[in-house]
Design a protein around this motif. Structure first.
Motif, PDB file in Angstrom:
ATOM      1  N   UNK A 167       0.634  -1.121  -0.267  1.00 21.47           N
ATOM      2  CA  UNK A 167       0.025  -0.284   0.383  1.00 21.47           C
ATOM      3  C   UNK A 167       1.250   1.305   0.069  1.00 21.47           C
ATOM      4  N   UNK A 168       2.055   1.624   0.594  1.00 20.29           N
ATOM      5  CA  UNK A 168       3.167   2.380   1.045  1.00 20.29           C
ATOM      6  C   UNK A 168       3.791   3.301  -0.660  1.00 20.29           C
ATOM      7  N   UNK A 169       3.908   1.582  -1.599  1.00 23.23           N
ATOM      8  CA  UNK A 169       4.321   2.299  -2.610  1.00 23.23           C
ATOM      9  C   UNK A 169       3.087   2.257  -3.361  1.00 23.23           C
ATOM     10  N   UNK A 170       1.774   1.945  -3.659  1.00 26.38           N
ATOM     11  CA  UNK A 170       0.820   2.578  -4.264  1.00 26.38           C
ATOM     12  C   UNK A 170       1.040   4.557  -3.876  1.00 26.38           C
ATOM     13  N   UNK A 196      10.272   3.779   0.823  1.00 32.26           N
ATOM     14  CA  UNK A 196       9.933   4.505   1.688  1.00 32.26           C
ATOM     15  C   UNK A 196       9.674   4.301   3.403  1.00 32.26           C
ATOM     16  N   UNK A 197      10.477   2.429   3.441  1.00 31.22           N
ATOM     17  CA  UNK A 197      10.281   2.128   4.653  1.00 31.22           C
ATOM     18  C   UNK A 197       8.965   1.352   5.040  1.00 31.22           C
ATOM     19  N   UNK A 198       8.460   1.075   5.079  1.00 28.03           N
ATOM     20  CA  UNK A 198       6.686   0.761   5.577  1.00 28.03           C
ATOM     21  C   UNK A 198       7.447  -1.001   5.262  1.00 28.03           C
ATOM     22  N   UNK A 199       7.859  -0.676   6.287  1.00 26.05           N
ATOM     23  CA  UNK A 199       8.146  -2.771   5.889  1.00 26.05           C
ATOM     24  C   UNK A 199       8.234  -3.632   6.974  1.00 26.05           C
ATOM     25  N   UNK A 230       4.294  -0.557  10.068  1.00 31.40           N
ATOM     26  CA  UNK A 230       4.883   0.374  10.218  1.00 31.40           C
ATOM     27  C   UNK A 230       4.260   1.360   9.244  1.00 31.40           C
ATOM     28  N   UNK A 231       4.997   2.313   8.786  1.00 26.98           N
ATOM     29  CA  UNK A 231       4.342   3.937   8.734  1.00 26.98           C
ATOM     30  C   UNK A 231       5.602   4.112   7.718  1.00 26.98           C
ATOM     31  N   UNK A 232       5.144   5.702   6.882  1.00 29.23           N
ATOM     32  CA  UNK A 232       5.546   5.762   5.232  1.00 29.23           C
ATOM     33  C   UNK A 232       7.051   6.328   6.633  1.00 29.23           C
ATOM     34  N   UNK A 233       7.981   6.439   5.813  1.00 33.90           N
ATOM     35  CA  UNK A 233       9.631   7.379   6.766  1.00 33.90           C
ATOM     36  C   UNK A 233       9.057   8.823   6.743  1.00 33.90           C
ATOM     37  N   UNK A 234       9.013   9.066   8.351  1.00 30.67           N
ATOM     38  CA  UNK A 234       8.225  10.310   8.476  1.00 30.67           C
ATOM     39  C   UNK A 234       9.060  11.688   7.192  1.00 30.67           C
TER      40      UNK A 234
END
Lengths: 177, 506
Positions: free
Chosen positions: B86-89, B98-101, B105-109
């Motif tokens: 989802x974060x990639x999209x 983006x590091x939501x791995x 997790x969350x996208x890199x701030x």
């Protein structure tokens, strides 16, 4: 009128200390268990904000548990509760909260399979807690032990209450702005 | 030239001809408002869609609708589960950026401002809705860039567990981690112990008093679909989505709406209409993998069957939604995108998508784009990435496309590039703040696919190479045979990884 139905402050404080020790203790242990996983993806500030919510929640829970005991003290005859508030309040907190924690620990180990005995567990724990709370003031060594323990637990309030106060402010600020 | 090559070539030629006319037609008037809708069906693998050649007829409606869509045949998710996919999209970047791995997790701030809602800008009315709570976390993270965040427990049939963070409007994200995910949580695997014993205990009573809501009935023989917190009916959900889009369409401003729907994610719960409707079939047997599970073949076949039925259920709902929007004229000025965040797996002893493996069923996802006024089918076979959706939308909206890993999709502002590597990354056991020490990375380039496993004790620093053209089941590992290709692809993979980790250090 209201004040005359409530126990003295020096009787409330040890009971609140017992409740807080249990509630904060559980929350802190689980919090520390979770920290390594949060460190994988939450920043230090974000983990601190979770801590603030946790301490606020523990504070409110402790107050709620104390309020139940104070309500009992107001409603019941003085010699049933108000005059033996430290003993009965502490024993009720220990066994009431203790049984909840024991069940939650079982749930964490066994999974949802234990859910089928949630209602029996609750009724039995409630009955046992009431029985032990009733018997406690009749046993001298229980009175002495509970007084000794609860008195010593007060020291934790000097740490927990300031942390909670700051945490409550943090939570309020985060939700207002 | 074999049959496959011929079909691809014909598709590409048709695509080139059709696409040159599509975009100008959609954008013929600069003042005409163009809307965007992304409909994401969680866990929908392209491998099990008859639209892409799966032998069971799971998607008759998508096949029908594809007659007026651009169909991407080699579309890959950035990851193999909700968070990275989802974060990639939503950010147009890959998990190593983006590091939501991690789970939840969350996208890199530092990159949070590069989300699709922010980049599209406030000219659009931006709406987000996610049933999967891990996807909803991104909507919470990007909350400042959304005009409307539809709470996850909307269009539901009944609540199974309490969800309280939605009431903390100014701090939905912090409240989620503290309350729903910690103090109240009793998820037996992810969070076995509630941070608050008494609230967790009360939550159990709440759950028990509501559990009958989701039990099987005549319409739902497996019970009602659930996201773990609440039960819902897909028919009601899709009606709600339809009403939301119609409402948005009546407004003056153009809109962008992102709907992340739970089905066909497990637990698979098709309605009676779809149970036992698909033919019994045999599927190729594949060897167990050192990093995979050991589920027996019979269970895999049973799970696959119910999943397929659930996909057919979702397909029917999508068809119904599309027809309603079409009848209301919404599709005349709306780009409508159907995709998924990752796939699902029923082979090599593994089912689900909680796996370090990156075979195609878990990362190959559907992508259909319906351009406004489009009346013919276009097939694109060049590999594309879920990170391409964001630059595509920005390009179509006439916005600047930031430099990143995603590119506009072929036919929608981009061009075909067979030499471009497409990456998918799995790294849920690594901290999002450090280099990827334990990870699986898939790289698709043209028809070749390299999979790299790094840091696993059972399978240390391993590589696998497949030729997807001759072996689309990924059964024959060519790594030891085709050393030239393997070395070339390895070098390229390491270069990209090194670049991404340089950015991390910055």
């Amino acid at each position: 009128m209201l004040k005359s139905r409530l126990p003295a402050l020096d009787a409330i404080l040890p009971v609140f200390a017992v409740i807080s020790f249990l509630v904060y203790g559980w929350t802190l242990v689980v919090f520390l268990w979770k920290v390594p996983s949060w460190m994988m993806f939450l920043t230090f500030g974000e983990i601190l904000s979770v801590f603030a919510y946790s301490m606020t929640s523990a504070f409110l829970e402790s107050l709620a548990a104390l309020a139940i005991l104070l309500l009992a003290s107001m409603l019941l005859p003085a010699r049933w509760m108000r005059e033996v508030f430290v003993t009965r309040g502490s024993v009720a907190a220990l066994f009431g909260l203790g049984s909840i924690m024991l069940y939650m620990y079982r749930l964490s180990v066994t999974g949802y399979a234990v859910l089928h005995d949630l209602f029996p567990w609750t009724w039995i724990a409630l009955a046992l807690s009431l029985l032990l709370t009733f018997l406690a003031p009749r046993l001298r060594f229980v009175i002495r032990s509970v007084a000794w323990i609860s008195d010593r637990l007060i020291v934790f309030l000097f740490l927990l209450l300031p942390i909670s106060l700051v945490s409550v402010i943090v939570v309020i600020v985060r939700n207002l702005f | 030239m074999n049959r496959r090559d011929f079909l691809k070539l014909s598709g590409l030629t048709a695509a080139s001809l059709a696409l040159t006319t599509l975009r100008p037609r959609a954008l013929q008037s600069p003042t005409r408002k163009l809307n965007f809708v992304i409909l994401l069906a969680d866990t929908m693998t392209a491998a099990n869609l008859s639209l892409y050649g799966y032998p069971r007829r799971t998607t008759p409606h998508l096949e029908r609708l594809a007659g007026r869509a651009i169909v991407y045949h080699s579309h890959y998710s950035g990851g193999n589960y909700t968070t990275p996919g989802t974060a990639s999209l939503l950010t147009g970047s890959l998990p190593w950026t983006h590091r939501a791995i991690n789970l939840g997790g969350l996208v890199r701030r530092q990159l949070a401002d590069r989300n699709i809602f922010h980049l599209l800008g406030s000219n659009y009315h931006r709406v987000g809705f996610a049933q999967n709570l891990w996807a909803d976390l991104f909507l919470r993270q990007f909350r400042a860039d959304l005009d409307t965040h539809i709470p996850s427990p909307t269009f539901i049939h009944g609540q199974e567990k309490p969800l309280v963070s939605q009431f903390f409007k100014n701090d939905e994200l912090g409240a989620y981690y503290a309350l729903d995910d910690f103090l109240l949580s009793t998820h037996h695997v992810v969070n076995p112990t509630a941070g608050s014993a008494s609230m967790g205990y009360l939550g159990l009573f709440y759950g028990l008093s509501n559990r009958d809501i989701g039990t099987a009935d005549a319409e739902h023989p497996y019970g009602l679909p659930s996201n773990g917190y609440y039960f819902f009916k897909n028919s009601v959900l899709y009606d709600g989505i339809c009403d939301t889009i119609l409402d948005l369409h009546r407004r003056e401003n153009p809109f962008f709406a992102y709907f992340h729907l739970m089905a066909p994610h497990s637990t698979y719960r098709p309605t009676r209409q779809f149970v036992d409707t698909l033919v019994e079939m045999e599927f190729p047997t594949k060897q167990f993998h050192p990093l995979g599970g050991r589920t027996n073949r019979r269970t895999l076949l049973e799970q696959r069957k119910v999943y397929d039925e659930y996909v057919a259920n979702v397909d029917a709902e999508m068809g119904r939604l599309f027809d309603s929007l079409d009848a209301a004229g919404v599709l005349e000025d709306t780009y409508f995108i159907i995709t998924s965040d990752h796939g699902e797996f029923f082979e090599r002893g593994e089912y689900g998508h909680d796996t370090p493996l990156l075979y195609n069923p878990v990362i190959h996802i559907p992508l259909l784009v319906f351009a406004p006024g489009q009346s013919q089918r276009v097939d694109v076979h060049t590999p594309t990435s879920s990170a391409d959706v964001l630059p595509t939308l920005l390009s179509l909206a006439g916005k600047d496309v930031p430099n990143g890993e995603g590119r506009p999709l072929p036919g929608l502002g981009g061009s075909e590039d067979g030499a471009r590597p497409i990456f998918s990354v799995e790294a849920k056991q690594v901290s999002s703040f450090i280099p990827l020490s334990r990870t699986s990375i898939s790289m698709v380039k043209g028809t070749k696919k390299l999979i790299h496993y790094r840091g696993y004790e059972k399978y240390p620093d391993a590589f696998e190479l497949y030729d997807l053209q001759t072996d689309d089941e990924e059964k024959r590992d060519l790594y030891a045979e085709d050393t030239v290709t393997a070395e070339r692809m390895k070098e390229e993979l390491f270069d990209h990884l090194a670049d991404a980790e340089k950015t991390l250090k910055k």
